[in-house]
Design an enzyme around this catalytic site. Structure first.
Site, PDB file in Angstrom:
ATOM      1  N   SER A 167      18.537   1.714  30.619  1.00  0.00           N
ATOM      2  CA  SER A 167      19.620   2.183  29.758  1.00  0.00           C
ATOM      3  C   SER A 167      20.423   1.011  29.195  1.00  0.00           C
ATOM      4  O   SER A 167      20.932   1.071  28.064  1.00  0.00           O
ATOM      5  CB  SER A 167      20.529   3.153  30.500  1.00  0.00           C
ATOM      6  OG  SER A 167      21.161   2.545  31.606  1.00  0.00           O
TER       7      SER A 167
ATOM      8  N   CYS B  49      -6.010  -3.044   2.031  1.00  0.00           N
ATOM      9  CA  CYS B  49      -5.781  -3.023   3.479  1.00  0.00           C
ATOM     10  C   CYS B  49      -7.075  -3.015   4.290  1.00  0.00           C
ATOM     11  O   CYS B  49      -7.697  -4.050   4.479  1.00  0.00           O
ATOM     12  CB  CYS B  49      -4.896  -1.838   3.852  1.00  0.00           C
ATOM     13  SG  CYS B  49      -4.174  -1.991   5.521  1.00  0.00           S
TER      14      CYS B  49
ATOM     15  N   GLU C   9       0.826  -1.207   0.000  1.00  0.00           N
ATOM     16  CA  GLU C   9       0.000   0.000   0.000  1.00  0.00           C
ATOM     17  C   GLU C   9       0.866   1.265   0.000  1.00  0.00           C
ATOM     18  O   GLU C   9       1.803   1.388   0.786  1.00  0.00           O
ATOM     19  CB  GLU C   9      -0.907  -0.010   1.233  1.00  0.00           C
ATOM     20  CG  GLU C   9      -1.858   1.187   1.319  1.00  0.00           C
ATOM     21  CD  GLU C   9      -2.765   1.117   2.537  1.00  0.00           C
ATOM     22  OE1 GLU C   9      -3.757   1.856   2.583  1.00  0.00           O
ATOM     23  OE2 GLU C   9      -2.476   0.319   3.460  1.00  0.00           O
TER      24      GLU C   9
ATOM     25  N   LYS D 261       3.713  15.809  30.346  1.00  0.00           N
ATOM     26  CA  LYS D 261       5.082  15.330  30.122  1.00  0.00           C
ATOM     27  C   LYS D 261       5.154  14.466  28.865  1.00  0.00           C
ATOM     28  O   LYS D 261       6.071  14.604  28.041  1.00  0.00           O
ATOM     29  CB  LYS D 261       5.571  14.523  31.320  1.00  0.00           C
ATOM     30  CG  LYS D 261       5.895  15.324  32.562  1.00  0.00           C
ATOM     31  CD  LYS D 261       6.547  14.423  33.597  1.00  0.00           C
ATOM     32  CE  LYS D 261       6.930  15.186  34.842  1.00  0.00           C
ATOM     33  NZ  LYS D 261       7.615  14.320  35.831  1.00  0.00           N
TER      34      LYS D 261
ATOM     35  N   LYS E 211      -9.061   3.341  -2.827  1.00  0.00           N
ATOM     36  CA  LYS E 211      -9.476   2.785  -1.543  1.00  0.00           C
ATOM     37  C   LYS E 211     -10.802   3.394  -1.090  1.00  0.00           C
ATOM     38  O   LYS E 211     -10.982   4.610  -1.089  1.00  0.00           O
ATOM     39  CB  LYS E 211      -8.385   3.055  -0.501  1.00  0.00           C
ATOM     40  CG  LYS E 211      -8.560   2.321   0.822  1.00  0.00           C
ATOM     41  CD  LYS E 211      -7.325   2.556   1.694  1.00  0.00           C
ATOM     42  CE  LYS E 211      -7.388   1.819   3.015  1.00  0.00           C
ATOM     43  NZ  LYS E 211      -6.157   2.050   3.818  1.00  0.00           N
TER      44      LYS E 211
ATOM     45  N   ILE F 116      18.533  -1.098  34.346  1.00  0.00           N
ATOM     46  CA  ILE F 116      18.039  -2.012  33.320  1.00  0.00           C
ATOM     47  C   ILE F 116      17.597  -1.287  32.055  1.00  0.00           C
ATOM     48  O   ILE F 116      17.827  -1.773  30.937  1.00  0.00           O
ATOM     49  CB  ILE F 116      16.880  -2.883  33.880  1.00  0.00           C
ATOM     50  CG1 ILE F 116      16.481  -3.974  32.889  1.00  0.00           C
ATOM     51  CG2 ILE F 116      15.683  -2.035  34.253  1.00  0.00           C
ATOM     52  CD1 ILE F 116      17.445  -5.106  32.811  1.00  0.00           C
TER      53      ILE F 116
END
Length: 562
Positions: free
Chosen positions: A308, A159, A54, A532, A123, A306
């Site tokens: 990093s 699709c 596609e 954030k 489509k 863990i």
């Protein structure tokens, strides 16, 4: 509009080459070159037809690029050039392309043969949920019948048109289609191959036709396209299965028995599951983001933790040790274990390792602010100064040497705001952004036992087991652990998955055995941290609902489920 071609002689065998390639959005000439290379390979393999995916010519998803007329014209010019190639009598081509005419702008598939465009399909069903936003840039096409390609009537649903119950495949069958070709832009999430198989099987059952599903490969911003193209026979048996997370071209041979086409030849590749699939998705998404955006190298803070460590492993696997720089940024609270673990991890991976202490910068900040902060208690503000000093140093290294900063926060931390803006959130891309903490541990253990195909990193224990086994800590104050501020990660991750992926109510989550006050607190933190996340780096999508494309909550939001 291009319609049915004139009647051709009856064909009893057709060889269809399925190409799952890695296009780059906007690189029209590069994508055209990939199509030409695939067509040449298909010709060498004796194929009559090459099937691409596609919007291959533009790259998928092109998003608002298709609003630019010059881009649309460049895409269509490329298709016309590719069509001219087919005058050589070699394979015809099915290729996705955006196009515009007097009636609108369409997500289209063109069929090329005999030196020209012989058929266009626009489509009809435009997805507008999760990561998809096609209705705002494309117009809805009209349902078209099959194309007669060298004596075989091919139906081409695009699709989304097989994912919903619009009856397009049945309509194609009723109008004479013999084989369904489905070009796709189907992004990865955990377990997606099984989902695609079930979707395709439903259409095979309803239409009574065999189906070929061609799927793109590669990373595009936060999305990963994992390939794993496949086909089903009309009798619901799996006709062929291509590999996942790898570019490939496979020639499938289809033979006609009476009125039914059946796949007589095609690959049967192994499909990875669980941690292997997720790790390879992170690897592919990270590699393509760095390479397609032209970064020569990357840099990341290696803390001895863990998150990093696994990001460093992914970076080395994706780019090679010579393109990865790690930096330990110790402060007075950094433990000897962390110093050793970070050094051991960098040594195991073979990448560059530097140490830049942050005592002086942090002291400079606190001294500059001492008059303003006089009479106040030391706390989170001072802790965040440590993180922001580290972030500033990493950005300075990035600016000086042109290396992209890799940010390393996991989904558990990003969910509840356990991250510092303009500090550890600094960076250009995050390979583990959509992995919860327990998934990070699981992938780390898996990587120590396996080297994924195509990885450039070493075998063996690349993430020291001491990093995996020790209690996680930001080390921003003495004897700190993550569980000082958060519930145990197995508890936190389950609550977050219920809130984020499943949109469950507090009452439903408590019924699973969780403490009501804890659930209320996590829900509050989840909503509070939205501002954030809006400012966070992009990262690989692994779950069905990642932050950003899939989950779009307001920043200003007073709702709480009480």
């Amino acid at each position: 509009m291009y319609g049915m071609t004139e009647q051709s002689p009856i064909t009893q065998t057709i060889r269809i080459a399925v190409a799952q390639l890695n296009p780059t959005v906007g690189d029209v000439s590069g994508n055209l070159a990939k199509a030409r290379e695939a067509r040449a390979e298909a010709a060498r393999e004796g194929a009559q037809l090459l099937m691409l995916t596609e919007l291959f010519i533009s790259g998928y998803p092109p998003e608002d690029l298709v609003l630019k007329p010059a881009f649309i014209r460049a895409c269509w010019k490329a298709v016309e050039s590719l069509a001219a190639d087919t005058a050589d009598g070699g394979p015809g081509v099915v290729v996705g392309v955006p196009r515009q005419d007097d009636t609108g702008r369409y997500n289209s598939v063109a069929v090329l043969d005999g030196g020209k465009v012989i058929f266009i399909r626009d489509k009809v069903d435009l997805p507008n949920y999760g990561e998809f936003d096609e209705k705002r840039v494309f117009d809805e096409g009209t349902i078209a019948g099959p194309v007669n390609f060298r004596g075989v009537r091919l139906g081409i649903p695009i699709c989304e048109e097989i994912w919903n119950d619009l009856g397009i495949c049945e309509t194609l069958a009723e109008s004479g289609a013999e084989i369904l070709l489905v070009p796709n832009g189907s992004p990865y999430y955990r377990g997606k191959v099984d989902v695609r198989h079930q979707v395709a099987l439903r259409q095979v059952i309803e239409s009574g036709l065999p189906l070929i599903f061609a799927a793109q490969v590669g990373g595009q911003d936060e999305l990963v396209f994992d390939g794993a193209s496949f086909g089903f026979n009309a009798d619901k048996t799996l006709a062929f299965q291509m590999s996942q997370f790898e570019t490939a071209l496979a020639v499938t041979t289809w033979k006609k028995n009476g009125d039914v086409w059946h796949c007589a030849e095609g690959p049967m590749a192994h499909i990875p599951e669980g941690e292997e699939a997720d790790y390879r998705a992170c690897l592919l998404g990270f590699r393509d983001y760095v390479n397609k955006n032209g970064f020569k190298s990357v840099v990341l803070g290696l803390s001895g933790g863990i998150d990093s460590a696994i990001c460093a492993a992914i970076a080395v696997d994706a780019l090679g040790e010579e393109r990865v720089r790690t930096v330990m940024l110790p402060y007075r609270y950094t433990s000897e274990d962390s110093l050793k673990d970070a050094a051991d991890c960098a040594k195991a991976l073979g990448c560059r390792y530097d140490i830049v202490p942050i005592e002086d910068p942090v002291t400079g900040f606190t001294t500059a602010l001492s008059d303003l902060f006089e009479g106040t208690e030391s706390g989170i503000t001072e802790e965040n100064l440590q993180s922001r000093a580290r972030g500033t140093i990493l950005m300075a290294i990035s600016n000086k040497f042109g290396s992209m900063v890799v940010t390393t926060g996991n989904k558990s931390e990003m969910s509840v705001g356990y991250a510092t803006l303009y500090g550890d959130m600094n960076g250009g891309f995050n390979p583990i952004k959509d992995l919860y903490k327990m998934q990070v541990y699981a992938l780390s253990r898996w990587r120590n036992l396996h080297v994924p195909p195509g990885a450039l990193g070493p075998s063996g224990e690349v993430i020291p087991y001491n990093i995996i086994d020790k209690a996680p800590s930001a080390e921003l104050r003495p004897n700190q652990t993550d569980q000082d501020s958060l519930p145990p990660y197995p508890v936190l991750d389950d609550i977050l998955e219920c809130l984020v992926e499943k949109e469950m109510s507090v009452e439903e989550i408590v019924a699973r055995g969780h403490d009501v006050a804890t659930v209320h607190r996590i829900e509050h933190l989840l909503y509070l941290a939205e501002y954030k996340r809006r400012q966070s780096a992009p990262g690989v999508k692994i779950t069905k609902k990642n932050f950003g494309r899939d989950r779009r909550y307001p920043i200003t939001n007073r709702f709480r489920d009480r």
